[in-house]
Design a protein around this motif. Structure first.
Motif, short mmCIF file in Angstrom:
data_model
loop_
_atom_site.label_atom_id
_atom_site.label_comp_id
_atom_site.label_asym_id
_atom_site.label_seq_id
_atom_site.Cartn_x
_atom_site.Cartn_y
_atom_site.Cartn_z
N LEU A 242 -13.38 12.66 31.50
CA LEU A 242 -12.86 12.28 30.17
C LEU A 242 -11.65 13.14 29.81
CD1 LEU A 242 -16.05 11.76 27.94
CD2 LEU A 242 -14.79 10.08 29.30
N GLN A 243 -11.74 14.40 30.12
CA GLN A 243 -10.64 15.32 29.80
C GLN A 243 -9.36 14.92 30.51
OE1 GLN A 243 -10.78 19.44 31.31
NE2 GLN A 243 -10.66 20.06 29.14
N LYS A 244 -9.46 14.58 31.80
CA LYS A 244 -8.27 14.17 32.56
C LYS A 244 -7.68 12.88 32.00
CE LYS A 244 -9.58 16.35 36.93
NZ LYS A 244 -9.96 16.10 38.35
N GLU A 245 -8.57 11.93 31.69
CA GLU A 245 -8.10 10.66 31.11
C GLU A 245 -7.36 10.93 29.80
OE1 GLU A 245 -8.18 7.62 32.20
OE2 GLU A 245 -10.03 7.15 33.28
N PHE A 246 -7.94 11.76 28.96
CA PHE A 246 -7.34 11.98 27.65
C PHE A 246 -6.02 12.73 27.73
CE2 PHE A 246 -6.79 14.42 23.68
CZ PHE A 246 -6.60 13.33 22.82
N GLN A 247 -5.90 13.64 28.64
CA GLN A 247 -4.64 14.39 28.79
C GLN A 247 -3.48 13.43 29.04
OE1 GLN A 247 -5.66 17.17 31.89
NE2 GLN A 247 -6.45 18.70 30.44
N PHE A 248 -3.75 12.40 29.84
CA PHE A 248 -2.73 11.39 30.10
C PHE A 248 -2.44 10.57 28.85
CE2 PHE A 248 -1.85 6.90 31.18
CZ PHE A 248 -0.61 7.05 31.79
N PHE A 249 -3.52 10.09 28.17
CA PHE A 249 -3.34 9.25 26.97
C PHE A 249 -2.73 10.03 25.81
CE2 PHE A 249 -7.16 6.79 28.73
CZ PHE A 249 -6.34 5.84 29.32
N GLN A 250 -3.03 11.29 25.74
CA GLN A 250 -2.48 12.11 24.65
C GLN A 250 -0.96 12.16 24.73
OE1 GLN A 250 -3.93 16.14 24.56
NE2 GLN A 250 -3.10 16.53 22.51
N ARG A 251 -0.45 12.30 25.95
CA ARG A 251 1.00 12.30 26.12
C ARG A 251 1.58 10.91 25.91
NH1 ARG A 251 -0.63 15.59 30.49
NH2 ARG A 251 -0.45 13.79 31.91
N LYS A 252 0.90 9.91 26.39
CA LYS A 252 1.39 8.54 26.30
C LYS A 252 1.47 8.05 24.86
CE LYS A 252 0.48 3.83 27.96
NZ LYS A 252 -0.38 2.97 28.82
N TYR A 253 0.43 8.34 24.09
CA TYR A 253 0.35 7.80 22.71
C TYR A 253 0.66 8.85 21.64
CZ TYR A 253 -2.06 3.91 25.02
OH TYR A 253 -2.39 2.86 25.84
#
Length: 427
Positions: A242-253
């Protein structure tokens, strides 16, 4: 006793005084043809009244005061909207009042025309130390009268709460789905965590979830990441993913997580922990795309409950109540009482608000029927009314009682309440 002007409004409105052989202070006979209509806005107290003084019939407004000098205290002598007052009704006359044109204002004095029994009943309501003014008398009022007024207070409650919906609807530029999502989010936190859930909804708008509607783990990452729970080091695989997924989405959105300290855990059962609620919330988002539209289509309480039952909550939470904290047999489904709380506080509200906004009565009626289908709430206020003899069978009644207590009982507005008026009329 000392009583407010509202008491005299009641006395005049319901002619609860000795109105035989009436005379104005000047000695002319007075006949009340129609006492007029109570005005709750600015201006004279009663409008469109009709009286006869001597041989002359007058139509206009009635002004009521405890003392006639209150006319001067309220500066009516300089207000042209009071020029059409045809009768000054007072408890006590202590000064002659003239209109702006210099003419004497006819006065009716009520001091010796109100029964001591009525004043005593009024005092019993307002000087009580009970939980609400008529706690000792409400059992004497017919349940039909109580239910009729509760119908009014229920609609008042809906109307007031609907204003918050419309304000958020303006903020979202008319987007009902986003507006509903924000209110549902807050409701998911119930009382203790309502605020952080509200912050969460603002941190991650609903349309972002729509881009990941087919990927449950991505939605979970967005929810827990925006909630601030993924800013840590994890040994277990699930939170790490979950942490890896969110790190990507945090930058994207460009998501700014809320402070994790906003979430409250103290004095709560593990199944009510915000982490469990967030897992349920993520599961609901994953399973229920376009949830608002579905709710508008479902017509019965069983179908509405089913939307929140058997949610596909990640199996991780069956053995955890927090990241890094294991447990056995954790319940991952929303309890029936919690589901009913959501139906009561969010679903019924939005049915009513949408019906009001679109002018569609069918949604308003469905909101009312939904409350009639739900069990009554259980709290100290409801218990006190039941102890006093009021029948409260469902959420319609309990919601109406909460409105009655807050807007009428607590404010001592017994003279604006049909129940209080009935008690005052009893002999």
């Amino acid at each position: 006793m000392n009583f407010p002007e509202d008491f005299l409004h009641y006395v005049w409105q319901f002619k609860s005084f000795d109105y035989k052989d009436l005379q104005v202070l000047s000695g002319e006979d007075l006949t009340i043809i129609h006492q007029g209509f109570l005005n709750k806005n600015a201006g004279p107290d009663f409008s469109n009244a009709k009286i006869q003084v001597g041989e002359t019939v007058w139509a206009g407004n009635i002004e009521i005061h405890i003392k006639s000098s209150d006319w001067l205290k309220h500066n009516h002598q300089t207000d042209k909207s009071y020029e059409n007052v045809i009768l000054h009704v007072v408890y006590e006359n202590d000064v002659d009042i003239k209109r702006i044109d210099g003419s004497i204002l006819p006065v009716l004095v009520l001091k010796n025309r109100i029964s001591n029994d009525l004043i005593e009943r009024y005092a019993n309501l307002f000087l009580t130390l009970n939980d609400f003014p008529c706690a000792a008398q409400i059992h004497t009022v017919d349940q039909l009268i109580i239910d009729s007024f509760l119908s009014r207070t229920l609609i008042e409650r809906f109307e007031q709460k609907t204003q918050a919906v419309f304000e958020t609807l303006d903020q979202t530029k008319g987007n009902w789905d986003e507006t509903f999502y924000r209110f549902l989010s807050r409701n998911f936190g119930f009382k203790v965590n309502a605020f952080p859930f509200e912050l969460l909804a603002k941190a991650i708008p609903r349309q972002i979830f729509g881009k990941h509607k087919d990927h449950t783990q991505q939605i979970e990452a967005l929810v827990f990441g925006a909630a601030g729970f993924l800013n840590d080091h994890f040994e277990e695989e699930y939170p790490g993913l979950l942490q890896k997924e969110f790190q990507f989405f945090q930058r994207k959105y460009h998501i700014k997580p809320i402070e994790v300290t906003n979430w409250k855990f103290m004095r709560m059962r593990p199944q009510n922990f915000p982490t469990i609620r967030l897992a349920q919330f993520a599961a609901l988002i994953y399973r229920s795309n376009h949830l608002f539209s579905k709710i508008m289509e479902i017509k019965d309480v069983v179908g509405l409950r089913s939307l929140f039952e058997n949610l596909p909550v990640n199996i991780y939470w069956q053995s955890h109540y927090h990241f890094k904290k294991t447990a056995e047999g954790v319940s991952t489904q929303i309890g029936k009482s919690s589901v009913d709380n959501i139906l009561l506080n969010t679903i019924a509200l939005f049915l009513f608000a949408y019906g009001k906004h679109t002018g569609t009565q069918v949604y308003i009626s469905r909101a009312i029927r939904l409350l009639e289908s739900l069990p009554a709430e259980k709290n100290a206020i409801i218990d006190k009314f039941i102890e006093a003899g009021v029948t409260i069978d469902n959420a319609f009644s309990s919601q109406a009682i909460l409105q009655l207590k807050k807007q009428y009982c607590d404010r001592k507005k017994c003279l604006s309440c049909s129940i209080g008026i009935k008690i005052l009329k009893q002999v």
